[in-house]
Design a protein around this motif. Structure first.
Motif, PDB file in Angstrom:
ATOM      1  N   GLN A 181       0.831  -1.210   0.000  1.00  0.00           N
ATOM      2  CA  GLN A 181       0.000   0.000   0.000  1.00  0.00           C
ATOM      3  C   GLN A 181       0.865   1.258   0.000  1.00  0.00           C
ATOM      4  O   GLN A 181       0.549   2.243  -0.681  1.00  0.00           O
ATOM      5  N   GLU A 203       2.262   1.791  -3.538  1.00  0.00           N
ATOM      6  CA  GLU A 203       1.253   2.305  -4.461  1.00  0.00           C
ATOM      7  C   GLU A 203       0.941   3.772  -4.174  1.00  0.00           C
ATOM      8  O   GLU A 203       0.791   4.582  -5.094  1.00  0.00           O
ATOM      9  N   LEU A 246       0.257   4.665   7.389  1.00  0.00           N
ATOM     10  CA  LEU A 246       0.728   3.342   6.982  1.00  0.00           C
ATOM     11  C   LEU A 246       2.111   3.039   7.563  1.00  0.00           C
ATOM     12  O   LEU A 246       2.389   1.901   7.961  1.00  0.00           O
TER      13      LEU A 246
END
Length: 272
Positions: free
Chosen positions: A168, A171, A205
């Protein structure tokens, strides 16, 4: 003809990047402490606003701006050589605290003006202690990109979840900063200004990855919050320093408390 293998002792890898070793930090700290003690002993009879003391405060303040410049340069992406900036950060801190000691040596009473001094002493002592004695794991905490796999010990079993988070991040990084590498990237000020939501998502994240890996648990309580505490106290220091400078230079009458504003200043606002 079979040649016998030649054995050699592995040499320590060398680096041309500027840095400070533990020994060098201890030497700098010892020299700074000696200068502080000399200033306190020899400067008790003067006044904080005397020409020598005030000049020392001004020069010391200039040196103490270097850590702030380092922080801003790093956040803005201008710190091409972080180790060099760290060296300047540490050296200027030790020099600055010694010069400020000359300024405050005559002070014998507790007042709000001592807030920047207390904050400064804490910053220098904490930074020296963490860097000199806990530096083996320091880089994982003073950088916002946790490279937690470098910690000694077993890796957590939830590798699939960690891999998913890293995917993630990769990306998201393509939209946030396509030229950056996920392994070393952390959102800088320009990312927060231009793409605040993506930067916030990436930061989330990164923190999630750290929790999954157990980085803070392995680092220990002190190291886990060393960076946050350092930045928080630094904020208190710079804000209180700014307030002190403004009061002494522009509200000299108020600072004198009815007495003589004998130090160099711009205005005497607040005179009684």
């Amino acid at each position: 003809m079979v040649q016998s293998p030649k054995w050699s002792v592995a040499r320590r890898a060398s680096s041309t990047r500027p840095d400070l070793s533990k020994f060098q930090l201890i030497v700098l700290a010892t020299m700074s402490l000696a200068l502080v003690m000399c200033a306190v002993v020899l400067g008790r009879e003067g006044r904080s606003g005397d020409p020598l003391n005030q000049t020392s405060a001004i020069v010391g303040t200039v040196f103490l701006m270097m850590p702030l410049v380092f922080f801003l340069a790093k956040r803005l992406g201008f710190a091409a050589s972080p180790p060099f900036w760290f060296v300047m950060h540490a050296v200027s801190g030790f020099i600055g605290v010694a010069l400020i000691a000359v300024h405050v040596a005559p002070v014998s009473s507790i007042s709000p003006a001592l807030v920047p001094l207390v904050s400064l002493v804490f910053l220098v002592c904490q930074g020296f202690w963490v860097r000199a004695f806990l530096s083996r794991r320091l880089s994982f905490l003073f950088a916002r990109s946790p490279k937690s796999f470098a910690y000694t010990g077993k890796l957590p079993p939830n590798r699939e979840a960690i891999a998913a988070v890293i995917k993630q991040k990769e990306e998201l990084l393509k939209r946030l900063d396509p030229s950056a590498s996920e392994a070393t990237f952390s959102p800088r000020l320009r990312h927060w200004v231009r793409r605040p939501f993506k930067a916030l998502r990436y930061d989330y994240l990164a923190r999630k990855e750290g929790r999954l890996v157990g980085a803070r648990g392995r680092a220990g309580l002190v190291l886990s919050y060393a960076r946050q505490v350092h930045i928080l106290v630094a904020g208190i220091f710079y804000l209180s320093l700014l307030a002190h400078v403004v009061v002494m230079l522009f509200f000299a009458g108020y600072a004198a408390k009815g007495g003589e504003a004998y130090w160099w200043h711009f205005t005497s606002w607040g005179a009684r």
